[in-house]
Write an enzyme that holds these catalytic residues in place. Sequence first.
Site, PDB file in Angstrom:
ATOM      1  N   ASN A 291     -61.043  36.538 -47.308  1.00 30.73           N
ATOM      2  CA  ASN A 291     -61.535  37.142 -48.555  1.00 30.73           C
ATOM      3  C   ASN A 291     -63.045  36.968 -48.572  1.00 30.73           C
ATOM      4  O   ASN A 291     -63.553  35.890 -48.874  1.00 30.73           O
ATOM      5  CB  ASN A 291     -60.883  36.469 -49.764  1.00 30.73           C
ATOM      6  CG  ASN A 291     -61.355  37.053 -51.085  1.00 30.73           C
ATOM      7  OD1 ASN A 291     -62.179  37.965 -51.131  1.00 30.73           O
ATOM      8  ND2 ASN A 291     -60.850  36.514 -52.178  1.00 30.73           N
TER       9      ASN A 291
ATOM     10  N   HIS B   3     -57.038  42.479 -59.752  1.00 29.62           N
ATOM     11  CA  HIS B   3     -56.133  41.322 -59.737  1.00 29.62           C
ATOM     12  C   HIS B   3     -54.690  41.748 -59.435  1.00 29.62           C
ATOM     13  O   HIS B   3     -53.745  41.063 -59.813  1.00 29.62           O
ATOM     14  CB  HIS B   3     -56.153  40.577 -61.099  1.00 29.62           C
ATOM     15  CG  HIS B   3     -57.471  39.995 -61.457  1.00 29.62           C
ATOM     16  ND1 HIS B   3     -57.964  40.005 -62.750  1.00 29.62           N
ATOM     17  CD2 HIS B   3     -58.426  39.381 -60.711  1.00 29.62           C
ATOM     18  CE1 HIS B   3     -59.156  39.444 -62.785  1.00 29.62           C
ATOM     19  NE2 HIS B   3     -59.454  39.052 -61.555  1.00 29.62           N
TER      20      HIS B   3
ATOM     21  N   ARG C 277     -68.875  38.339 -68.039  1.00 31.87           N
ATOM     22  CA  ARG C 277     -68.790  39.776 -68.333  1.00 31.87           C
ATOM     23  C   ARG C 277     -68.410  39.990 -69.792  1.00 31.87           C
ATOM     24  O   ARG C 277     -67.611  39.250 -70.353  1.00 31.87           O
ATOM     25  CB  ARG C 277     -67.759  40.454 -67.422  1.00 31.87           C
ATOM     26  CG  ARG C 277     -68.094  40.349 -65.945  1.00 31.87           C
ATOM     27  CD  ARG C 277     -67.048  41.039 -65.102  1.00 31.87           C
ATOM     28  NE  ARG C 277     -67.158  40.611 -63.713  1.00 31.87           N
ATOM     29  CZ  ARG C 277     -66.121  40.308 -62.934  1.00 31.87           C
ATOM     30  NH1 ARG C 277     -64.885  40.385 -63.407  1.00 31.87           N
ATOM     31  NH2 ARG C 277     -66.301  39.939 -61.688  1.00 31.87           N
TER      32      ARG C 277
ATOM     33  N   ARG D 141     -58.406  40.760 -47.974  1.00 29.07           N
ATOM     34  CA  ARG D 141     -58.368  41.203 -49.363  1.00 29.07           C
ATOM     35  C   ARG D 141     -59.476  42.235 -49.557  1.00 29.07           C
ATOM     36  O   ARG D 141     -60.635  41.962 -49.316  1.00 29.07           O
ATOM     37  CB  ARG D 141     -58.596  40.031 -50.316  1.00 29.07           C
ATOM     38  CG  ARG D 141     -58.643  40.472 -51.778  1.00 29.07           C
ATOM     39  CD  ARG D 141     -59.149  39.373 -52.687  1.00 29.07           C
ATOM     40  NE  ARG D 141     -59.188  39.796 -54.074  1.00 29.07           N
ATOM     41  CZ  ARG D 141     -60.228  39.607 -54.883  1.00 29.07           C
ATOM     42  NH1 ARG D 141     -61.315  39.007 -54.432  1.00 29.07           N
ATOM     43  NH2 ARG D 141     -60.178  40.022 -56.143  1.00 29.07           N
TER      44      ARG D 141
ATOM     45  N   GLU E 244     -52.377  34.597 -54.358  1.00 30.80           N
ATOM     46  CA  GLU E 244     -52.743  35.892 -53.793  1.00 30.80           C
ATOM     47  C   GLU E 244     -52.787  35.851 -52.269  1.00 30.80           C
ATOM     48  O   GLU E 244     -52.456  36.838 -51.606  1.00 30.80           O
ATOM     49  CB  GLU E 244     -54.093  36.331 -54.361  1.00 30.80           C
ATOM     50  CG  GLU E 244     -54.067  36.573 -55.862  1.00 30.80           C
ATOM     51  CD  GLU E 244     -55.449  36.718 -56.466  1.00 30.80           C
ATOM     52  OE1 GLU E 244     -55.937  37.845 -56.551  1.00 30.80           O
ATOM     53  OE2 GLU E 244     -56.034  35.681 -56.856  1.00 30.80           O
TER      54      GLU E 244
END
Length: 397
Positions: A10, A178, A239, A89, A383
Amino acid sequence: MSNKNILVINCGSSSVKFSVIEPNSGDLLLSGLAERLGDNEACITFKHDGEKSTVGLCDKKDHSEAIRALVEKLNALALTNTISAVGHRIVHGGERYAAPCIVDQTVANAIADLAKLAPLHNRANLTGIEVCQNIFSDLPQTAVFDTAFHQTMPKTAFLYGLPYELYQEHAIRRYGFHGTSHYFVSRQAAEFANKSVDQLNVISAHLGNGCSVCAIKNGQSVDTSLGLTPLEGVMMGTRSGDVDPGVIFHMVDQLGYSIGEINDIFNKQSGLLGVSQLSNDCRTIEEAVDKGNEQAALALDMFCYRIAKSIASYCAALPSLDGVIFTGGIGENSALVRSKILKQLHLIGVQLDESRNNDTCFGKSGRITSDQGVAAWVIPTNEEWVIAKQTYQLLQE
């Protein structure tokens, strides 16, 4: 395949997260993180057999050197020859990819093209692929897309109320992210609910520095809070989440901000950090709340309220509700955040069990509501295991 282990990569803009995983059992043989790439303090940390070690990177201090340092570790642990493929990923697959795929030049070109929708992420992901193709030239490379799970959303959920040609000509729509996390925890939730996945109706909240909520109907994503980019939806670490678009025009026309400045404010200076004026780390915020910091308390209350509001709104997408899932760094570890969210969801039949909630942290999973009413579960995400599993299945096929 005799060598079944999968190396999962990743790549971020200045980091490489990696794992070596046995895909069927999920056994983690090696994991780690190379960070601060491009900086003089660049280093790589390995975790193996419960022990952690960190070494500095020299020379170029880039993704290539980080992965070469990983290869040295794999060789030292005699793991290199046990790896059958490298699974990557990839953040944005657009509408082209609803499933994992083998990386060839066409796929690499598509990932590069889709970088216009996720410039910080896809370019870094592609760098990881290119480096691994050079270093692991004899191994197949696969791409597992964060957006893939959400490709089952109907148009009523993924389209914006904008002129339709913006979707037709420029692919402007909600994609969601996600996806591998929501996919994994929903499959785990089916076991908790004693249901087959295709009969499961849940709402999944992945809460970390980035956050998203996902409505899952009969095991498939039918709506999610993140949009064209990972900026939409609930308030996050740095964010803003949902903001009236008119704020942007006001900041440009009346306050003199540039588009670049606004982009930086919305993505890097807002959320928990911006409101608390303290930190984007939920642990720091909670500590400040305990000490009476009113600004931190406001940030935490806003964060929890907007997540509760999003969860409640997604009931409209489901025929029934089997449960609510909490996952991600905050969702798995903050009993306070879960408590604040669930106490605002009593109208949908959730009855928080404070004792269960407080006991279910730091890698533990289980139900945190009473046995009556709608369930809420804490389910640690994995994940990397999803990427390893899907890579192995793809090669078997």
